[in-house]
Enzyme design. Structure first.
Site: not given
Ligand code: GAR
Length: 204
Positions: A16, A18, A95, A113
């Site tokens: 979490g 982001n 998901r 992404h």
């Molecule tokens: C982030 O790096 C996001 O870009 C990636 O998962 C991570 C979540 O981190 N998302 C993907 O790869 C989607 N295809 P977070 O939970 O610390 O935000």
């Protein structure tokens, strides 16, 4: 930064960070007209849910395990409606969304992404990019459509791959940019100044 008011619904599956960066920018007045209406996770033990509760936000687990995608998504849609969400932000939500979900919020679902799409969609994008030998990596905030990591791009940020990097160091440098990019992209969407022209997201 943003012009239109918006109630954000955050969907996450894990850490979490982001989500927290968005919450922090809202708290600092950088996304002035925004508020986080609800944080939803498909995993009850997602640390991001705990962080949301610690900030006094509504945080809900809607477990996906053992359920059909349509049924699970319908419950999430109901929660988002209940909280009058008008912009859905996927923040590490691992998901795929059903067609019905995507069509319920047209041009109102964003995803982040950790690659310069269309390169390296799917899982472990940073590791894929590093293993491929790219010299410039980055992240993408895009609208969500029915295909994986595919919708119209709102904003991208580049990150150089440095000598001595490994995939872990590169991921960390990309993540720093993700934390800046997501709020900028939300502000861009809410500014009302941009339009989709084909696949381009531009000021007319
Ligand atoms: C982030 O790096 C996001 O870009 C990636 O998962 C991570 C979540 O981190 N998302 C993907 O790869 C989607 N295809 P977070 O939970 O610390 O935000």
């Amino acid at each position: 930064m943003s012009a239109l008011a918006s109630r954000l619904g955050i969907l996450l599956s894990g850490r979490g960070s982001n989500f927290l960066a968005i919450a922090e920018n809202i708290a600092q007045g950088k996304l002035a007209a925004c508020e986080i209406a609800v944080v939803i996770s498909n995993k009850a033990d997602a640390p991001g849910l705990e962080s949301a509760r610690a900030r006094g936000l509504k945080a809900v687990a809607i477990e996906a395990r053992g359920r059909k995608r349509a049924e699970h998504d319908a419950e999430i849609i109901a929660r988002l409606r209940e909280h009058k969400v008008d912009l859905v932000c996927l923040a590490g939500y691992m998901r795929l969304l059903s067609t019905e979900f995507v069509q319920t919020f047209p041009e109102r679902i964003l995803n982040i992404h950790p690659s310069l799409l269309p390169a390296f969609p799917g899982l472990d994008a940073q590791e894929q990019a590093f293993a491929y030998g790219v010299q410039v990596a980055g992240c993408t905030v895009h609208f969500v459509d029915e295909q994986l990591d595919h919708g119209v791009i709102v904003l991208q940020k580049t990150v150089p791959v440095l000598e001595g990097d490994d995939a872990h160091a590169l991921s960390a440098r990309i993540l720093e940019q993700e934390h800046i990019a997501y709020s900028e992209a939300i502000a861009r969407v809410l500014s009302g100044e941009y339009r989709m022209v084909g696949r381009r997201y531009v000021k007319p």
